[in-house]
Design a protein around this motif. Structure first.
Motif, PDB file in Angstrom:
ATOM      1  N   TRP A  34       8.240  18.894 -33.941  1.00 15.04           N
ATOM      2  CA  TRP A  34       6.788  18.933 -34.149  1.00 15.04           C
ATOM      3  C   TRP A  34       6.295  20.375 -34.065  1.00 15.04           C
ATOM      4  O   TRP A  34       5.451  20.807 -34.849  1.00 15.04           O
ATOM      5  N   HIS A  51      -0.175  15.597 -38.547  1.00 16.27           N
ATOM      6  CA  HIS A  51       0.278  14.212 -38.612  1.00 16.27           C
ATOM      7  C   HIS A  51       0.623  13.853 -40.053  1.00 16.27           C
ATOM      8  O   HIS A  51       1.675  13.305 -40.354  1.00 16.27           O
ATOM      9  N   TYR A  55       4.591  13.404 -40.013  1.00 15.18           N
ATOM     10  CA  TYR A  55       4.852  12.127 -39.342  1.00 15.18           C
ATOM     11  C   TYR A  55       5.934  11.313 -40.041  1.00 15.18           C
ATOM     12  O   TYR A  55       6.887  10.852 -39.425  1.00 15.18           O
ATOM     13  N   LYS A  56       5.798  11.179 -41.326  1.00 21.05           N
ATOM     14  CA  LYS A  56       6.739  10.318 -42.068  1.00 21.05           C
ATOM     15  C   LYS A  56       8.169  10.821 -41.927  1.00 21.05           C
ATOM     16  O   LYS A  56       9.102  10.059 -41.678  1.00 21.05           O
ATOM     17  N   ARG A  59       9.353  10.213 -38.435  1.00 23.24           N
ATOM     18  CA  ARG A  59       9.518   8.765 -38.248  1.00 23.24           C
ATOM     19  C   ARG A  59      10.895   8.338 -38.770  1.00 23.24           C
ATOM     20  O   ARG A  59      11.612   7.568 -38.156  1.00 23.24           O
ATOM     21  N   THR A  67       6.682   4.270 -31.783  1.00 25.00           N
ATOM     22  CA  THR A  67       5.596   4.967 -32.483  1.00 25.00           C
ATOM     23  C   THR A  67       4.725   5.763 -31.520  1.00 25.00           C
ATOM     24  O   THR A  67       4.373   6.911 -31.792  1.00 25.00           O
ATOM     25  N   LEU A  70       6.396   8.852 -30.283  1.00 24.97           N
ATOM     26  CA  LEU A  70       6.387   9.872 -31.337  1.00 24.97           C
ATOM     27  C   LEU A  70       5.040  10.607 -31.353  1.00 24.97           C
ATOM     28  O   LEU A  70       4.980  11.826 -31.493  1.00 24.97           O
ATOM     29  N   GLN A  71       3.965   9.835 -31.180  1.00 28.46           N
ATOM     30  CA  GLN A  71       2.617  10.424 -31.130  1.00 28.46           C
ATOM     31  C   GLN A  71       2.461  11.315 -29.911  1.00 28.46           C
ATOM     32  O   GLN A  71       1.893  12.402 -29.984  1.00 28.46           O
ATOM     33  N   MET A  74       3.957  14.520 -30.417  1.00 21.35           N
ATOM     34  CA  MET A  74       3.116  15.380 -31.239  1.00 21.35           C
ATOM     35  C   MET A  74       2.024  16.039 -30.388  1.00 21.35           C
ATOM     36  O   MET A  74       1.818  17.251 -30.460  1.00 21.35           O
TER      37      MET A  74
END
Ligand SMILES: [Zn+2]
Length: 361
Positions: A34, A51, A55-56, A59, A67, A70-71, A74
């Protein structure tokens, strides 16, 4: 009120341990990815931008991370990157995240008595933890972010919980708390029904500090190797014991006040810093970790609904608590010429502090 709980996990079985270790590794990598993405985007990127940008990709790269984790990675990366951007002495190299921990958004973690449920490496895992008796009731409240941290091969859970505060009651009177000379605090009420000296660990601390100062001299001269290690251990011991004693004192004081339905009046330390009060006052503050003690009293009082007020301590040690006249101090006793009061000087001061609190309705 936000409370931070620290809970230790029981040594997990091999399989679960591997899941934890794997997630820690992935989380670390993910945060660094990130950070890289943030840097690629250039100057002060926003949350939405980064994001959308990465993100993709991440992911797909870390399908096992939840999820919400992962956030969290970030958000952590943004925090680290911004601090780095604002550092005027930053070098060319990007900041590297290298802590053994995982951040979980509150809603993806569940608690059930002595167990915590975490999403680890694509699986939902229940892990048993040590829950101290005093923490047990807090776990039923709504919790915020959860952090799993590895310290010296042991795993800890840090969780912030939102504990409802009871409305403070109308006090029937006040306990005055004076910062004593031989005792950490001296407590009394305006009528003198309570006379508490809590406790005499100041002597212990003084003793330890003498020992530390002696070792410090040895260390400076470099005559013996490894002195610094002893020094470090001793100063850690002093710090921890102070914290523990503060916890005990604050608890005793708050529970006693609650039982009597009294409030707690403490002298306002903020004024002391600015040098409004005499040297003697300021000197006393170095004898103990008072700021920590007062913080503990305030927060425990909040939890129990005990009202706390801060009063101006100016002149509390010189004034007679019976008639308000100026008196003198001899051999640790306060003596009033006008009304003939003869009382321990710290007790006299704490009574004055109790008198300065707002009168009961
Ligand atoms: Zn008097």
């Amino acid at each position: 009120m936000e409370l931070m709980l620290k809970l230790k996990l029981f040594e997990p079985r091999k399989g679960k341990k591997m899941l934890i270790e794997e997630t820690i590794r992935q989380f670390k990598e993910c945060v660094n990815n990130w950070i890289k993405a943030l840097h690629e985007l250039g100057e002060k990127p926003s949350r939405t931008k980064v994001h959308r940008y990465a993100y993709k990709k991440l992911r797909e790269k870390y399908p096992q991370l939840h999820t919400d984790v992962l956030q969290e990675a970030m958000d952590l990366a943004i925090e680290i990157y911004r601090t780095w951007l604002n550092n005027p002495n930053k070098g060319e190299k990007l900041p590297k995240f290298d802590s053994d921990c995982i951040y979980f958004e509150g809603r993806c973690v569940k608690f059930d008595r002595y167990f915590i449920n975490l999403p680890l490496a694509g699986k939902r895992v229940w892990l048993p933890m040590h829950v101290q008796a005093r923490f047990k009731r807090y776990l039923q409240y709504k919790h915020g972010r959860v952090i799993l941290k590895k310290v010296k091969n042991e795993y800890y859970i840090y969780v912030s919980v939102n504990v409802p505060e009871p409305e403070p009651y109308e006090p029937r009177g006040w306990f005055g708390v004076d910062i004593g000379i031989r005792h950490i605090i001296v407590v009394s009420d305006a009528e003198g029904r309570v006379n508490w000296f809590l406790n005499d660990a100041i002597g212990w601390k003084k003793n330890m500090e003498c020992r530390i100062a002696g070792l410090q001299r040895l260390n400076d001269k470099k005559v013996k190797k490894g002195v610094w290690r002893v020094l470090k251990r001793l100063s850690g011991k002093v710090r921890n014991k102070q914290k523990y004693i503060n916890h005990v004192i604050a608890k005793q004081l708050v529970l006693m006040a609650k039982m009597w339905r009294y409030g707690i009046a403490i002298e306002n330390l903020k004024g002391l810093r600015r040098g409004k009060v005499g040297k003697r006052h300021r000197k006393r503050l170095h004898k103990w970790a008072y700021r920590d003690l007062i913080n503990k009293i305030v927060y425990k009082a909040k939890l129990h609904g005990v009202p706390v007020v801060f009063v101006n301590p100016k002149g509390t040690s010189r004034t007679c608590s019976r008639c308000g006249e100026k008196g003198r101090i001899k051999d640790r006793m306060f003596i009033c010429k006008k009304c003939g009061l003869k009382l321990d000087r710290d007790l006299n001061a704490s009574r004055n502090i109790a008198l300065r609190a707002p009168p009961p309705p």
